[in-house]
Enzyme design. Structure first.
Site, PDB file in Angstrom:
ATOM      1  N   ASP A 134       0.822  -1.263   0.032  1.00 29.98           N
ATOM      2  CA  ASP A 134       0.015   0.115  -0.130  1.00 29.98           C
ATOM      3  C   ASP A 134       0.920   1.285   0.141  1.00 29.98           C
ATOM      4  O   ASP A 134       1.731   1.355   0.647  1.00 29.98           O
ATOM      5  CB  ASP A 134      -0.902  -0.046   1.130  1.00 29.98           C
ATOM      6  N   HIS A 141      -3.524  14.048   1.140  1.00 26.38           N
ATOM      7  CA  HIS A 141      -3.914  13.239   2.179  1.00 26.38           C
ATOM      8  C   HIS A 141      -2.573  13.183   3.159  1.00 26.38           C
ATOM      9  O   HIS A 141      -2.669  13.416   4.514  1.00 26.38           O
ATOM     10  CB  HIS A 141      -3.930  11.716   1.736  1.00 26.38           C
ATOM     11  N   GLU A 206     -10.467   4.029   4.169  1.00 22.66           N
ATOM     12  CA  GLU A 206      -9.710   4.840   3.313  1.00 22.66           C
ATOM     13  C   GLU A 206      -9.851   4.329   1.762  1.00 22.66           C
ATOM     14  O   GLU A 206     -10.082   3.333   1.277  1.00 22.66           O
ATOM     15  CB  GLU A 206      -8.150   4.338   3.493  1.00 22.66           C
ATOM     16  N   GLU A 208      -9.356   4.050  -1.957  1.00 22.62           N
ATOM     17  CA  GLU A 208      -8.053   3.889  -2.843  1.00 22.62           C
ATOM     18  C   GLU A 208      -8.315   3.101  -4.014  1.00 22.62           C
ATOM     19  O   GLU A 208      -9.501   2.841  -4.421  1.00 22.62           O
ATOM     20  CB  GLU A 208      -7.041   3.137  -2.068  1.00 22.62           C
ATOM     21  N   ASP A 240      -9.087   0.357   2.385  1.00 28.51           N
ATOM     22  CA  ASP A 240      -8.242   0.020   3.101  1.00 28.51           C
ATOM     23  C   ASP A 240      -8.653   0.666   4.713  1.00 28.51           C
ATOM     24  O   ASP A 240      -8.443   1.614   5.266  1.00 28.51           O
ATOM     25  CB  ASP A 240      -6.813   0.576   3.034  1.00 28.51           C
ATOM     26  N   LYS A 260      -4.502  -2.258  10.220  1.00 25.60           N
ATOM     27  CA  LYS A 260      -4.696  -2.091   8.602  1.00 25.60           C
ATOM     28  C   LYS A 260      -4.847  -3.443   8.027  1.00 25.60           C
ATOM     29  O   LYS A 260      -5.503  -3.559   7.056  1.00 25.60           O
ATOM     30  CB  LYS A 260      -3.486  -1.635   7.972  1.00 25.60           C
TER      31      LYS A 260
HETATM   32 CA    CA Z   1      -3.959   2.928   2.946  1.00 26.66          CA
END
Ligand code: CA
Length: 432
Positions: A134, A141, A206, A208, A240, A260
């Site tokens: 990742d 961000h 998140e 993405e 995520d 995560k």
């Molecule tokens: Ca991430």
């Protein structure tokens, strides 16, 4: 490079593919892995067309000019073999599918029995994911998050030189629709003397994109920026999911870990790079006083067309909204072209030390945030660590995700003229 498969005038004999604003018109043709719902059928590769799925394993009977390896890849139970082949093979399959599914192809009667309504299908992860990395490619961000912790010095000195990333966990990646169980972990309140173990209280998402590695590279052999995109099979949506309180306590000194890897969700359809060709755009324009990328991360093609113009929308439906029959509410609207690093630069950087990438590896872009408040790609930024809660129209407010919340990510290219290359959806409901 554009070719006949991109012609906006093409129409399919699959009527649902021709509706204005459909995610999967004949110009898209994304790949996925499916079987009939509630069946024990073999998983097989399908191609989304309108609201249907064409069974690639059977459609391949009608392909010409494909060698045995390519035909075997079309009949596999996931996309890994197809990903390991060359862009020329991917193009040949796309071209033949486009010709077969067009109005007037003469194959409607033959191929119609090979269609399954998406509503009757179950979708699986598109590929066996060997490794997941990742990145952190949005400077907006990185600046927002950095400024919460280091107001005077939000961006670390390496940011404009290194596409920052970390090695994630592949085993807990799940397809859209999988429920998200609130993780437990160690957290420590700022004024507490010691941490406690318990449920995460600051659960976030998140927004993405995920990039699927196609052909890999040998260990010790870097990938030149000029060839980087030949190693990318396609793109999906990625969420995520992140436990901010666990993250705050564990992330130093080695970076993200259990905050995560409790689950990451991806959309089931892989939109090929070829389908996205009309929507390429210049790489992010660096401010004049930013350093130029180092030579191995720079090329004229990357500068002029390394970017990708994908609109990304995040919406939320709480349990009360669902019970009241109220539609999900949009939280943010962003665009992938705002990313500081291109996916070509991320891939080249990943392999620049000789690290070998393999077919089916997944590279996450990092949270996609833009310059405006409306384009922030996670709750941490949207609510500024929970200090500015989001007011929903039914009177509820959100700082972080609560049980019953469903988070929905959608993405698409185009749509101004009715032709849209959609990514479908990436959804997940939070459970305590
Ligand atoms: Ca991430």
């Amino acid at each position: 490079m554009l070719n006949e498969t991109h012609d906006p005038a093409l129409r399919s004999w699959v009527a649902s593919a021709n509706q204005a604003g459909a995610d999967f018109p004949i110009q898209n043709l994304p790949f996925g892995v499916f079987r009939r719902q509630a069946s024990h059928e073999q998983w097989r590769i399908g191609v989304a067309i309108g609201s249907n799925i064409l069974d690639l394993s059977q459609a391949a009977e009608h392909f010409s000019d494909l060698d045995q390896a390519a035909l075997a890849a079309c009949r596999a139970s996931n996309l890994n073999q197809l990903m390991s082949l060359t862009p020329a093979v991917w193009h040949s399959i796309r071209l033949q599918l486009s010709r077969m599914l067009r109005q007037g192809s003469g194959l409607q009667a033959t191929l119609e029995p090979l269609l399954l309504a998406q509503a009757e299908a179950e979708l699986a992860l598109p590929a066996a994911i060997g490794d997941y990395t990742d990145f952190y490619a949005s400077i907006f961000h990185a600046t927002n998050i950095g400024s919460m912790f280091r107001p005077d010095n939000p961006l670390l000195p390496n940011y404009k030189y290194v596409p920052i990333g970390y090695h994630g966990r592949a085993s807990s990646i799940r397809v859209s629709g999988t429920q998200v169980k609130r993780p437990h972990g160690q957290t420590k309140a700022p004024d507490a003397e010691a941490p406690t173990f318990g449920p995460c209280r600051l659960l976030d998402y998140e927004l993405e994109l995920g990039f699927w590695v196609g052909q890999g590279n040998q260990l010790g052999q870097p990938i030149n920026i000029e060839q980087a995109e030949d190693h990318v099979f396609g793109v999906c949506l990625l969420n995520d999911w992140s436990a901010r309180d666990i993250q705050a306590w564990e992330y130093q000194p080695l970076g993200p870990f259990l905050a995560k890897n409790f689950i990451s969700s991806i959309s089931p359809w892989v939109v090929t790079l070829e389908a996205l060709a009309p929507y390429r755009c210049p790489a992010f324009e660096r401010p004049a006083d930013d350093p130029a990328p180092l030579a191995y991360l720079d090329s004229s093609a990357n500068r002029s067309a390394g970017g990708l113009d994908v609109v990304l929308e995040v919406s939320l439906q709480t349990a009360s909204m669902r019970e009241a029959g109220q539609a999900a509410e949009v939280l943010s609207l962003g665009n992938f072209r705002d990313m500081y690093w291109t996916f070509g630069q991320m891939l080249t950087h990943h392999a620049s030390n000789g690290c070998n990438l393999q077919p089916g590896d997944l590279l996450g872009s990092g949270t996609i945030s833009g310059p405006n408040k409306e384009s922030r790609g996670c709750l941490m930024e949207l609510t500024w660590r929970g200090q500015e809660p989001i007011q929903l129209s039914n009177g509820e407010e959100r700082r972080f995700l609560q049980a019953g919340d469903e988070l929905i990510i959608r993405g698409w290219c185009g749509n101004a003229d009715g032709l849209k290359i959609g990514f479908g959806e990436c959804r997940g409901v939070v459970l305590d």
